[in-house]
Design an enzyme around this catalytic site. Structure first.
Site, PDB file in Angstrom:
ATOM      1  N   LYS A   7       0.828  -1.217   0.000  1.00  0.00           N
ATOM      2  CA  LYS A   7       0.000   0.000   0.000  1.00  0.00           C
ATOM      3  C   LYS A   7       0.858   1.262   0.000  1.00  0.00           C
ATOM      4  CE  LYS A   7      -2.286  -0.936   3.886  1.00  0.00           C
ATOM      5  NZ  LYS A   7      -1.743  -2.252   4.290  1.00  0.00           N
ATOM      6  N   ARG A  59      -9.824   0.423   8.551  1.00  0.00           N
ATOM      7  CA  ARG A  59      -9.393  -0.931   8.890  1.00  0.00           C
ATOM      8  C   ARG A  59     -10.494  -1.714   9.592  1.00  0.00           C
ATOM      9  NH1 ARG A  59      -3.567   0.428   9.031  1.00  0.00           N
ATOM     10  NH2 ARG A  59      -2.343  -1.483   9.222  1.00  0.00           N
ATOM     11  N   ARG A  95      11.389  -6.704   5.506  1.00  0.00           N
ATOM     12  CA  ARG A  95      11.302  -5.267   5.777  1.00  0.00           C
ATOM     13  C   ARG A  95      11.828  -4.956   7.175  1.00  0.00           C
ATOM     14  NH1 ARG A  95       5.509  -2.305   5.425  1.00  0.00           N
ATOM     15  NH2 ARG A  95       5.314  -2.882   7.607  1.00  0.00           N
ATOM     16  N   ARG A 110      11.002  -0.719  12.405  1.00  0.00           N
ATOM     17  CA  ARG A 110       9.663  -0.722  13.003  1.00  0.00           C
ATOM     18  C   ARG A 110       9.543  -1.821  14.044  1.00  0.00           C
ATOM     19  NH1 ARG A 110       4.817   0.172   8.703  1.00  0.00           N
ATOM     20  NH2 ARG A 110       3.791  -1.067  10.318  1.00  0.00           N
ATOM     21  N   ARG A 123      -0.705  -9.111  13.549  1.00  0.00           N
ATOM     22  CA  ARG A 123      -1.261  -8.118  12.617  1.00  0.00           C
ATOM     23  C   ARG A 123      -2.031  -8.801  11.486  1.00  0.00           C
ATOM     24  NH1 ARG A 123       4.050  -5.410  11.131  1.00  0.00           N
ATOM     25  NH2 ARG A 123       2.864  -4.117   9.703  1.00  0.00           N
TER      26      ARG A 123
END
Ligand code: AMP
Length: 192
Positions: free
Chosen positions: A14, A89, A128, A134, A145
């Site tokens: 996204k 969401r 990532r 993060r 998640r």
């Protein structure tokens, strides 16, 4: 005015595709995840609340999110379009977005669902995590998640189909092809 919801599981691309849309169309971009991470960095009250949920792979409560979204949206001047990345969401967030836009005489033009298989999402997010810094890009939190995505977020696919805004995008494979599929949908979307 084209309000575009860019939708998909964590790791579906996204953010990357949003950047490309911004570069090509000059639209504004709201990433609710980025807004929250910014608040955490600044150590605000909202940031402190958000950190607890983000680190646990959970969603921030809807009322807080809707507030943040409206404030960010109203901060934009006159623009040709806005990309909503990571919002909505949940179904209450989708309903709140529709109501907020209706109050401002507009609506969502299209919802783009970037679909990517689960094993690929997992691999992308773990990769990532090596460079993103993060706190939520670790295997345990990624699993949470993805569970939250399936239980709370994926019902939005049916919601947007019912609203006549849904467009499927194959999010796997060549990035240029994914982006050109997205552009076809945006170019054909009616300005509202
Ligand atoms: P993202 O950068 O979009 O992957 O978001 C990172 C985290 O921020 C999520 O796992 C949630 O904890 C939180 N978050 C971002 N957007 C929302 C939203 N619309 N509603 C609730 N929580 C959100």
């Amino acid at each position: 005015m084209k309000n575009i919801v860019i939708f998909g599981a964590p790791g579906s691309g996204k953010g990357t595709q949003s950047e490309r849309i911004v570069a090509k169309y000059g639209y504004e971009h709201i990433s609710t995840g980025d807004v929250l991470r910014e608040q955490i960095k600044e150590g605000t009250g909202l940031g402190k609340t958000a950190k607890y949920y983000i680190d646990n792979g959970q969603l921030i409560p809807d009322t807080l999110m809707v507030d943040i979204l409206a404030r960010t949206y109203d901060g934009f001047g006159k623009v040709d379009g806005v990309i909503f990345d990571g919002f909505p969401r949940t179904i209450p967030q989708a309903e709140a977005l529709k109501a907020m836009l209706a109050d401002r005489g507009t609506d969502v033009a299209v919802m783009l669902d970037l679909e990517v298989p689960e094993d690929e999402l997992m691999a992308r997010l773990i990769n990532r995590g090596k460079t993103s810094g993060r706190a939520d890009d670790n295997e345990e939190t990624i699993k949470k998640r993805l569970d939250v995505y399936h239980s709370q977020t994926s019902p939005l696919i049916e919601w947007y189909k019912a609203d006549g805004k849904y467009h499927h995008i194959n999010g796997l494979g060549d990035m240029e092809k994914i982006f050109s599929d997205i552009c076809v949908v945006i170019d054909n979307a009616k300005s509202i």
